[in-house]
Scaffold this active site. Structure first.
Site, mmCIF file in Angstrom:
data_model
loop_
_atom_site.group_PDB
_atom_site.id
_atom_site.type_symbol
_atom_site.label_atom_id
_atom_site.label_comp_id
_atom_site.label_asym_id
_atom_site.label_seq_id
_atom_site.Cartn_x
_atom_site.Cartn_y
_atom_site.Cartn_z
ATOM 1 C CB CYS A 1 -20.254 -14.259 -22.377
ATOM 2 S SG CYS A 1 -20.316 -15.131 -20.795
ATOM 3 C CG HIS B 1 -16.124 -12.651 -22.657
ATOM 4 N ND1 HIS B 1 -17.063 -12.321 -21.705
ATOM 5 C CD2 HIS B 1 -15.980 -14.004 -22.587
ATOM 6 C CE1 HIS B 1 -17.459 -13.415 -21.094
ATOM 7 N NE2 HIS B 1 -16.814 -14.447 -21.597
ATOM 8 C CG ASN C 1 -17.590 -14.431 -17.102
ATOM 9 O OD1 ASN C 1 -18.372 -13.635 -17.610
ATOM 10 N ND2 ASN C 1 -17.242 -15.559 -17.692
#
Length: 362
Positions: free
Chosen positions: A136, A274, A304
């Site tokens: 990520c 994030h 996500n």
């Protein structure tokens, strides 16, 4: 390619301090997001997982996420995202000096996914680069690399952060099954013409951990009937370790990068973080003492989205005309490994910061 730093603070030489005092001359000239058509709601997940709509929302803040069609791959999402970002920037594919694809769910080990994308969008003279194993945090490493390319000789770089986590999450696993969504986000970066604009500073760190991992499929544990039967090609995640690492590392990294830029946290206009878990974002912003409205949220409808998450937040703010020339912002993320990082950025006052094509934010 992966850029990684040790977690420990190291003394900086006077030469390095002088270099860091000069911004990497970069402007965000265009952005876009591509979302697969299929929407998967929490209610649908409860039909196959031992969970509830209320549990998912309370633990993650996610209401729905996207799923890529089975006949498509990450490169298809990248190719779909590129044209709108290029049009927003007023850049033709043939003008690109580099195409950087940030993803941990690349099409295949070889050839390069960035090379596939470069060829399909017609960026024939661009250098293709893949950033893969910071998960990520891939997008931030790609953006830092783009900044250095622009500092040396490049004039325009396309960074596309994309992940198709649905291909590597175990549909039987509640821990990972509710979190992830598929998406691609693209940014076009051009050389800034204004002194004091671009990447003002950065902070990257790492700490080796197997708390988030895909064990099989590499040289240590090649694919066999046994690894497939043991479901070792799916993502495994220790949620408690992720929480503890993210809520401590992200605020510290943001403060470090902002301090290196000679700014205070209160000077930052936007926080593009994030998009992993709403509770993590809330905890990080609370620790920083910054109101949540300064951190755009996309995870509620996208989940996500891995490498793409930070850029989906950036694009949402641009498409809603919330980012203005001269604004300062940070981009901060943490990925498996663990690897984390923050970029402190000032948008070129001479470049329109408003995004082009919008997406159906729901």
């Amino acid at each position: 390619m992966t850029i990684a730093c040790t977690a420990a603070e190291q003394p900086r030489s006077p030469a390095l301090e002088a270099q860091l005092a000069r911004p990497l001359p970069m402007a965000v000239a265009g952005s876009s997001v591509h979302l697969p058509a299929t929407v998967v709601t929490n209610a649908e997940l409860t039909q196959t997982l031992d969970t509830s709509v209320e549990w998912i929302v309370s633990r993650t803040g996610i209401r729905e996420r996207r799923r890529l069609a089975p006949e498509l791959a990450v490169s298809d999402m990248c190719v779909a995202a590129a044209p709108a970002a290029l049009a927003d920037a007023g850049i033709a594919p043939g003008e690109l000096d580099a195409v950087i694809v940030a993803t941990y769910t690349y099409d295949q080990p070889l050839p390069s996914t960035a090379l596939m994308v470069k060829e399909r969008i017609g960026a024939h003279r661009a250098l293709p680069i893949d950033i893969t194993q910071a998960a990520c945090a891939n997008g931030l490493q790609a953006m830092l690399l783009a900044g250095h390319l622009l500092q040396v000789s490049a004039h325009a770089v396309l960074v596309i952060a994309a992940d198709c986590a649905s291909r590597v999450t175990d549909p039987r696993n509640r821990t990972t099954g509710v979190f992830f969504g598929d998406a691609a986000a693209a940014v076009v970066l051009t050389r800034s013409k204004s002194p004091g604009a671009g990447i003002l500073s950065w902070d990257f760190g790492s700490q080796l951990s197997d708390s988030v991992e895909i064990r099989a499929g590499g040289s240590r544990l090649p694919t066999t009937d046994r690894t497939v039967a043991a479901r070792e090609h799916f993502l495994r995640m220790d949620g408690r370790a992720v929480w503890e690492t993210a809520t401590s590392r992200l605020p510290h990294s943001i403060r470090t990068a902002v301090d290196r830029a000679g700014l205070a946290v209160t000077d930052i206009d936007h926080f593009f973080l994030h998009q992993a878990n709403l509770n993590i974002l809330t905890a990080a912003m609370t620790e920083l003492g910054v109101p949540m409205h300064r951190a755009p949220i996309t995870l509620d409808t996208l989940g996500n989205t891995g490498s793409a998450g930070v850029f989906t937040a950036l694009h949402r703010a641009r498409s809603e005309h919330r980012v203005h020339p001269g604004d300062t912002f940070v981009l901060s993320a943490i990925g498996a490994g663990f690897q984390w990082g923050t970029l402190c950025f000032r948008q070129d006052p001479g470049v329109d910061a408003a995004g082009g094509e919008d997406v159906a934010w729901r």
